[in-house]
Design a protein around this motif. Structure first.
Motif, PDB file in Angstrom:
ATOM      1  N   TYR A 205     -10.412   1.419   1.110  1.00  0.00           N
ATOM      2  CA  TYR A 205     -11.362   1.549   2.223  1.00  0.00           C
ATOM      3  C   TYR A 205     -11.602   0.204   2.900  1.00  0.00           C
ATOM      4  N   ALA A 206     -11.493  -0.886   2.132  1.00  0.00           N
ATOM      5  CA  ALA A 206     -11.714  -2.211   2.726  1.00  0.00           C
ATOM      6  C   ALA A 206     -10.483  -2.696   3.497  1.00  0.00           C
ATOM      7  N   ALA A 207      -9.311  -2.473   2.926  1.00  0.00           N
ATOM      8  CA  ALA A 207      -8.102  -3.091   3.503  1.00  0.00           C
ATOM      9  C   ALA A 207      -7.259  -2.105   4.315  1.00  0.00           C
ATOM     10  N   GLY A 208      -7.513  -0.807   4.141  1.00  0.00           N
ATOM     11  CA  GLY A 208      -6.774   0.197   4.921  1.00  0.00           C
ATOM     12  C   GLY A 208      -5.391   0.469   4.357  1.00  0.00           C
ATOM     13  N   PRO A 209      -4.698   1.454   4.959  1.00  0.00           N
ATOM     14  CA  PRO A 209      -3.391   1.891   4.459  1.00  0.00           C
ATOM     15  C   PRO A 209      -2.358   0.769   4.410  1.00  0.00           C
ATOM     16  N   ASP A 210      -2.570  -0.267   5.220  1.00  0.00           N
ATOM     17  CA  ASP A 210      -1.582  -1.338   5.260  1.00  0.00           C
ATOM     18  C   ASP A 210      -1.403  -2.054   3.924  1.00  0.00           C
ATOM     19  N   ILE A 211      -2.442  -2.039   3.094  1.00  0.00           N
ATOM     20  CA  ILE A 211      -2.325  -2.715   1.789  1.00  0.00           C
ATOM     21  C   ILE A 211      -1.253  -2.013   0.935  1.00  0.00           C
ATOM     22  N   VAL A 212      -1.141  -0.703   1.087  1.00  0.00           N
ATOM     23  CA  VAL A 212      -0.109   0.035   0.333  1.00  0.00           C
ATOM     24  C   VAL A 212       1.277  -0.389   0.836  1.00  0.00           C
ATOM     25  N   ARG A 213       1.421  -0.403   2.152  1.00  0.00           N
ATOM     26  CA  ARG A 213       2.722  -0.796   2.734  1.00  0.00           C
ATOM     27  C   ARG A 213       3.087  -2.227   2.323  1.00  0.00           C
ATOM     28  N   GLN A 214       2.092  -3.113   2.365  1.00  0.00           N
ATOM     29  CA  GLN A 214       2.364  -4.521   2.013  1.00  0.00           C
ATOM     30  C   GLN A 214       2.821  -4.670   0.570  1.00  0.00           C
ATOM     31  N   LEU A 215       2.131  -3.991  -0.329  1.00  0.00           N
ATOM     32  CA  LEU A 215       2.490  -4.133  -1.745  1.00  0.00           C
ATOM     33  C   LEU A 215       3.842  -3.495  -2.030  1.00  0.00           C
ATOM     34  N   LYS A 216       4.114  -2.379  -1.358  1.00  0.00           N
ATOM     35  CA  LYS A 216       5.432  -1.761  -1.527  1.00  0.00           C
ATOM     36  C   LYS A 216       6.525  -2.686  -0.971  1.00  0.00           C
ATOM     37  N   ALA A 217       6.255  -3.291   0.172  1.00  0.00           N
ATOM     38  CA  ALA A 217       7.257  -4.185   0.784  1.00  0.00           C
ATOM     39  C   ALA A 217       7.530  -5.384  -0.126  1.00  0.00           C
ATOM     40  N   ARG A 218       6.530  -5.793  -0.916  1.00  0.00           N
ATOM     41  CA  ARG A 218       6.726  -6.916  -1.846  1.00  0.00           C
ATOM     42  C   ARG A 218       7.376  -6.486  -3.147  1.00  0.00           C
ATOM     43  N   GLY A 219       7.620  -5.195  -3.296  1.00  0.00           N
ATOM     44  CA  GLY A 219       8.351  -4.725  -4.479  1.00  0.00           C
ATOM     45  C   GLY A 219       7.493  -4.190  -5.616  1.00  0.00           C
ATOM     46  N   HIS A 220       6.190  -4.007  -5.373  1.00  0.00           N
ATOM     47  CA  HIS A 220       5.338  -3.434  -6.419  1.00  0.00           C
ATOM     48  C   HIS A 220       5.468  -1.913  -6.437  1.00  0.00           C
ATOM     49  N   ARG A 221       5.328  -1.312  -7.605  1.00  0.00           N
ATOM     50  CA  ARG A 221       5.100   0.127  -7.678  1.00  0.00           C
ATOM     51  C   ARG A 221       3.596   0.326  -7.552  1.00  0.00           C
ATOM     52  N   VAL A 222       3.206   1.380  -6.823  1.00  0.00           N
ATOM     53  CA  VAL A 222       1.795   1.552  -6.468  1.00  0.00           C
ATOM     54  C   VAL A 222       1.289   2.937  -6.867  1.00  0.00           C
ATOM     55  N   PHE A 223       0.193   2.936  -7.636  1.00  0.00           N
ATOM     56  CA  PHE A 223      -0.566   4.161  -7.920  1.00  0.00           C
ATOM     57  C   PHE A 223      -1.763   4.135  -6.988  1.00  0.00           C
ATOM     58  N   LEU A 224      -1.809   5.070  -6.036  1.00  0.00           N
ATOM     59  CA  LEU A 224      -2.893   5.137  -5.064  1.00  0.00           C
ATOM     60  C   LEU A 224      -3.938   6.130  -5.586  1.00  0.00           C
ATOM     61  N   ASP A 225      -5.038   5.562  -6.078  1.00  0.00           N
ATOM     62  CA  ASP A 225      -6.043   6.329  -6.827  1.00  0.00           C
ATOM     63  C   ASP A 225      -7.205   6.706  -5.914  1.00  0.00           C
ATOM     64  N   LEU A 226      -6.987   7.724  -5.071  1.00  0.00           N
ATOM     65  CA  LEU A 226      -8.028   8.102  -4.100  1.00  0.00           C
ATOM     66  C   LEU A 226      -8.718   9.409  -4.467  1.00  0.00           C
ATOM     67  N   LYS A 227      -8.235  10.100  -5.489  1.00  0.00           N
ATOM     68  CA  LYS A 227      -8.906  11.295  -6.063  1.00  0.00           C
ATOM     69  C   LYS A 227      -9.360  12.290  -4.997  1.00  0.00           C
ATOM     70  N   LEU A 228      -8.398  12.857  -4.267  1.00  0.00           N
ATOM     71  CA  LEU A 228      -8.764  13.784  -3.198  1.00  0.00           C
ATOM     72  C   LEU A 228      -9.366  15.076  -3.753  1.00  0.00           C
ATOM     73  N   HIS A 229     -10.300  15.641  -3.003  1.00  0.00           N
ATOM     74  CA  HIS A 229     -10.959  16.898  -3.385  1.00  0.00           C
ATOM     75  C   HIS A 229     -11.582  17.488  -2.128  1.00  0.00           C
ATOM     76  N   ASP A 230     -10.925  18.509  -1.541  1.00  0.00           N
ATOM     77  CA  ASP A 230     -11.444  19.136  -0.315  1.00  0.00           C
ATOM     78  C   ASP A 230     -10.760  20.497  -0.197  1.00  0.00           C
ATOM     79  N   ILE A 231     -10.911  21.165   0.925  1.00  0.00           N
ATOM     80  CA  ILE A 231     -10.257  22.468   1.060  1.00  0.00           C
ATOM     81  C   ILE A 231      -8.744  22.242   1.139  1.00  0.00           C
TER      82      ILE A 231
END
Ligand code: C5P
Length: 239
Positions: free
Chosen positions: A47-73
């Protein structure tokens, strides 16, 4: 095809990057030099850094677990998952309490045109929920471990790849849902370390014995005087 070939095919340590900004996160990860820990991005950082943080870490070669715990319809979760799938995260998650219809819709949303998708895992019951709140607030009059296993089976029936659970539940989850059904487990501490606010904790070695596939470790690594040494120690004890 599930994007799990690059997960390394075995157990690993996922470092919980519970930081308040991209700068702080990148500064922390810079300490690892050429090494690329598997990282978890939670709500605070996302929420602080936005979706770009995922792209940046992936571009640097990290594997990423995005822990956003969705729950809606189901329809809302399906469309949100379509967006997350495009970010390139390796693992994403949701609440099993959203029901099988929501979990199936999530899988549909995650699956890209070429058939590939990130791994999808479910939170069964949060470890902050105790037996009393389960019964008195959620009105579920059953023992916690029975509820966790029932939710894990529901997630497996919906086609999900695993659950987030306590290492203490990992063996039961594998028994109920199969050895290949992933258990991703927080609540890990070194034998000689601080517990912080985690109540039921296990060491990396104990988590391995109990059958965890991935341990999520935050403060024992991020708050260590030498995070890189703590990460190596954690991997050594877990693998
Ligand atoms: O610092 P620590 O090792 O306690 O961090 C554990 C991480 O796992 C945190 O990001 C926390 O939000 C997450 N988590 C947890 N318990 C759960 C689900 C997620 O500790 N049941």
């Amino acid at each position: 095809m599930i994007d799990n070939l690059h997960l390394g095919g075995g157990r690993d340590v996922i470092v919980a990057c519970d930081f308040a900004s991209a700068e702080e996160t990148l500064g922390f990860l810079a300490r690892f030099g050429d090494e690329r820990p598997f990282v978890k991005i939670g709500m605070e950082l996302y929420y602080a850094a936005g979706p770009d943080i995922v792209r940046q870490l992936k571009a640097r070669g990290h594997r990423v677990f995005l822990d956003l715990k969705l729950h809606d319809i189901p329809n809302t979760v399906k469309k949100a998952m379509r967006v997350l799938s495009g970010l390139g995260a390796d693992i994403v998650n949701l609440h099993a309490a959203g029901t099988r219809a929501m979990m199936e819709a999530a899988l549909e949303g995650l699956t890209r045109q070429d058939g590939s998708r990130p791994l999808l895992i479910a939170v069964t019951q949060l470890t902050s929920t105790d037996q009393e709140s389960l019964e008195k607030e959620l009105l579920i009059p059953r023992p916690m471990d029975e509820v966790v296993i029932a939710y894990a089976k529901n997630a497996a029936a919906a086609g999900l790849d695993g659950v987030v659970c306590s290492p203490l539940e990992a063996g039961k989850v594998h028994q109920a849902c199969g050895a290949g059904f992933l258990t991703v487990t927080p609540g890990v501490r070194f034998a000689d370390g601080e517990k912080g606010d985690q109540k039921r904790v296990t060491t990396p070695g104990k988590a391995r014995e109990l059958g965890s596939d991935f341990i999520v470790v935050g403060r024992p690594i991020t708050a260590a005087p030498d995070p890189v040494a703590a990460w190596h120690r954690c991997k050594g004890e877990f693998q």
